[in-house]
Design an enzyme around this catalytic site. Structure first.
Site, short mmCIF file in Angstrom:
data_model
loop_
_atom_site.label_atom_id
_atom_site.label_comp_id
_atom_site.label_asym_id
_atom_site.label_seq_id
_atom_site.Cartn_x
_atom_site.Cartn_y
_atom_site.Cartn_z
N ASP A 23 -36.02 93.40 -16.59
CA ASP A 23 -37.14 92.22 -15.56
C ASP A 23 -36.09 92.45 -13.60
OD1 ASP A 23 -37.96 91.14 -17.70
OD2 ASP A 23 -36.58 89.43 -18.58
N GLU B 48 -37.54 95.13 -21.76
CA GLU B 48 -36.26 94.22 -22.37
C GLU B 48 -36.74 92.87 -23.39
OE1 GLU B 48 -33.40 91.29 -19.56
OE2 GLU B 48 -34.29 93.00 -18.43
N ASP C 110 -29.82 90.66 -14.10
CA ASP C 110 -29.52 90.86 -15.50
C ASP C 110 -30.17 92.18 -15.86
OD1 ASP C 110 -27.27 88.96 -16.24
OD2 ASP C 110 -28.51 87.05 -17.16
N ASP D 112 -35.02 90.66 -11.71
CA ASP D 112 -32.69 89.76 -11.82
C ASP D 112 -31.86 90.96 -12.42
OD1 ASP D 112 -33.21 90.60 -14.42
OD2 ASP D 112 -33.51 88.28 -14.69
#
Length: 695
Positions: free
Chosen positions: A545, A472, A549, A547
């Site tokens: 990641d 990402e 997102d 998280d």
């Protein structure tokens, strides 16, 4: 049993059933969970055949904690009178004689499923114990069997296959164990599968049972099937009853947006075949018979490219097809090819020819045929072998499709045109993809490469050992370059969130730079043209990641793989990396180097910190919380996420067809166009179950 007790009666009862016990695979396919489920459906199918004949509209199945199963119906009940040829009761004939029952001669069942009259006796032969109770003639009749042999169990505390068993020697006893009201009829069968036959660990599969019960309820409108699973801590109950027929079934199976309405097509045909018929004298005489074959089809095209096809013979599923499916495909292919030729100028097809996959793209279809005494290839009935059915089905589909395409109704005209446009578009996409795929083979050092410039490829040509890591953003790419093993680990960065391909068309997906790059780098095509043998990497690892997102990006990427590169998921070659959330540095006294501990959840962090406090160890505060992979240095990223010796990967896979269907529904629910079901799902709390999402 002592040899002195072995009588001619035992020999006559067991001579056929012993063959079943010696080679059970010939009758039920296997002796694992699949064979166990096959036995259960042989019993259930007998009750379904009664419902098809208009007797009884309720079937109940209960899975007991002791591993046994009970099947109840309210049909006519197995005959209890004496069968004149054998001198045995109808109950004993059904459960001890192969190829005996009401499914021969066209008397009781015009069209039925089951194992050609050997179903109940085969299940009996493969059961450690089987109890049957029949409500008929105002009484409840009962009989028990031990591995196919009738007799009496001396139960002390409820029915148990381990109870002492005494076989009948001279005469059988069909016991009267109760009374029922006049007109009340039905059958109850409870049996314990024989551990000497079935492999250890073979169990009844609840989800498979639910799926098959739902399917049967669709095929027999008005039939109610109740399933109770009492084996776990909590009892699970599911009920299935549908007033419609296979049109509803087709709607249920389809997961994409509709291109056409669900079209219902029905027809019939006759054929003759010569079969041996048992005469009153006991001789088998070849006789030419005229057979009727009824055909019922429900189909619709959708905007997707997946094909969902279900075929049935007398409501028995034929997962491997047979002559009826071959006739359906041949008739549909011949008709649509002719239609494309008639509209060649408008469709701009040139000299290209339709193939079967072009026509089946986006098609959901349910095909049922009903005929007496169907011929199957193998005892498990997975393939229909009756040759004449092929032409009958082909004629029906061609005739009904012609009526639909020549209809003067506005909707029929518009939908017929959409079907032609879709199949021609699929043909052109296939031809284009084939040409494109030829240019995407892995290049050697002497060849030029047209792969994306942002791909950081590996050196190895060993596909099985190579890995493509989708990272990402450029910041993560920079660190990953230093952390990777360049021999076998390739990196492909993506910018932000890719297109949601569940909502987008094929052309939108291909025109999206990120989606196109991923497909191009993997090098095996997409959709129907995807060829896993041409994939350039043995593993694809999504490194996003830790998280919200990152989870969304991972879901979008999995949607792309599931819709357009599904064989990679089915082969277990798609993984999700598991990066840490926290880095705890434990400070050791003196010259002893500090210790680094990575944790992957808040709960794990709390546990680590609590443990450090109990042991009196200090740690650096504040704790480092990783918001993204780019925050790690190369050593940390390698140690936690990329190095094969230390990393953790989650494999994304689909076990079987039922799992694939469920996965399709989940993707459509979470990523599709319909907002209301997704909102209901989230409000109900299912969508907030973090444990489910993370696993």
């Amino acid at each position: 049993m002592a040899s002195s007790d072995y009588s001619a009666r035992h020999l006559s009862v067991l001579e056929g059933l012993e063959a079943v016990r010696k080679r059970p695979g010939m009758y039920i396919g296997s002796t694992d969970s699949r064979g166990l489920m096959h036995c259960l459906w042989e019993i259930i199918d007998n009750s379904v055949d009664e419902a098809l004949g208009g007797s009884g509209d309720e079937i109940a199945v209960e899975l007991h904690p002791d591993g046994s199963v009970t099947v109840r119906d309210k049909a006519r009940g197995i005959p209890v009178d004496i069968e004149p040829k054998t001198g045995l009761s109808g109950v004993e004939v059904v459960f001890t004689k192969l190829h005996a029952g009401g499914k021969f001669g066209g008397g009781s069942y015009a069209a039925s499923g089951g194992l050609h009259g050997v179903g109940a006796s085969v299940v009996n032969a493969l059961s450690e114990r089987l109890d049957v109770e029949v409500d008929r003639d105002g009484k409840t009749w009962a009989m028990s069997f031990h591995r196919g042999e009738p007799g009496i169990f001396a139960d002390t505390d409820g029915p148990n296959p381990a109870s002492p068993f005494t076989p009948f020697v001279s005469n059988s006893e069909l016991r009267i164990v109760g009374k029922v009201a006049k007109g009340v009829t039905g059958t109850r069968i409870r049996y314990w599968a024989d551990p000497q036959i079935f492999t250890k660990g073979a169990t009844f599969q609840t989800e498979e049972l639910f799926s098959r019960a739902r399917q049967t309820a669709f095929l027999v409108p008005g039939l109610g099937i109740d399933i109770t699973d009492a084996r776990g801590e909590e009892t699970t109950v599911e009920s299935f009853r549908f007033a419609g027929g296979i049109s509803e079934f087709a709607d249920f199976l389809s997961t994409d947006a509709p291109l056409t309405d669900t079209w219902r097509m029905q027809g019939s045909g006759t054929f003759t075949e010569t079969v041996p018929v048992l005469q009153p004298t006991g001789a088998m005489v070849p006789t030419e018979l005229t057979r009727d074959c009824e055909v019922d089809i429900a189909l619709r095209w959708g905007t997707g490219y997946d094909t969902t096809f279900r075929s049935f013979v007398n409501i028995i599923s034929t997962p491997k097809g047979g002559t009826h499916q071959a006739g359906f495909e041949a008739g549909l292919m011949k008709f649509l090819r002719a239609q494309v030729e008639l509209n060649a100028r408008r469709l701009k097809v040139g000299n290209d020819k339709l193939e079967k996959d072009d026509i089946l793209a986006g098609l959901t279809a349910v095909l049922t045929v009903r005929l007496p005494e169907p011929q199957f290839e193998g005892q498990t009935k997975e393939i229909l072998g009756t040759p004449a059915v092929r032409n009958i089905v082909a004629t029906v589909i061609a005739k009904e499709m012609a009526a639909r395409f020549s209809s003067s109704k506005r909707d029929d005209k518009a939908q017929s045109s959409l079907v032609l446009d879709k199949i021609v578009s699929e043909m052109k996409s296939r031809i284009s993809a084939r040409a494109h795929k030829e240019t995407q083979r892995r290049k050697n050092a002497l060849e030029s490469s047209s792969l994306p410039a942002k791909l950081v490829d590996c050196r190895s040509n060993d596909v099985a050992n190579s890995e493509l890591m989708i990272v990402e953003g450029d910041s993560a790419l920079g660190t990953a370059k230093l952390a990777r093993d360049s021999e076998y680990q390739a990196l492909l960065p993506i910018r932000g969130k890719i297109l949601n391909v569940q909502k987008a068309s094929v052309s939108d997906m291909l025109s999206n730079a990120e989606c196109a790059s991923i497909i191009q780098v993997i090098g095996a095509g997409s959709g129907r043209s995807f060829d896993i043998e041409q994939a350039r990497y043995g593993k694809v690892i999504i490194m996003s990641d830790a998280d919200v997102d990152g989870a969304h990006i991972r879901t979008l990427l999995l949607t792309l793989f599931f819709r357009y590169m599904r064989p990679m998921i089915e082969a277990g070659r798609v993984f999700a990396a598991v990066p840490p959330l926290h880095r705890v540095i434990v400070m050791n006294p003196g010259s002893k180097p500090n210790e680094t501990i990575y944790t992957y959840s808040e709960k794990e962090l709390d546990g680590v910190l609590a443990g450090l406090k109990r042991s009196g160890k200090k740690y650096q505060d504040p704790i480092q919380r990783y918001k993204g992979l780019g925050e790690m240095d190369a050593d940390q990223l390698s140690e936690t996420t990329m190095d094969r010796r230390f990393r953790t990967l989650r494999r994304v896979t689909v076990k079987d067809a039922a799992s694939a269907e469920e996965a399709s529904r989940v993707f459509e629910l979470l990523m599709g166009n319909e907002v209301a079901p997704r909102k209901e799902f989230i409000i109900a709390g299912e969508g907030l179950n973090r444990a489910r999402i993370d696993t």
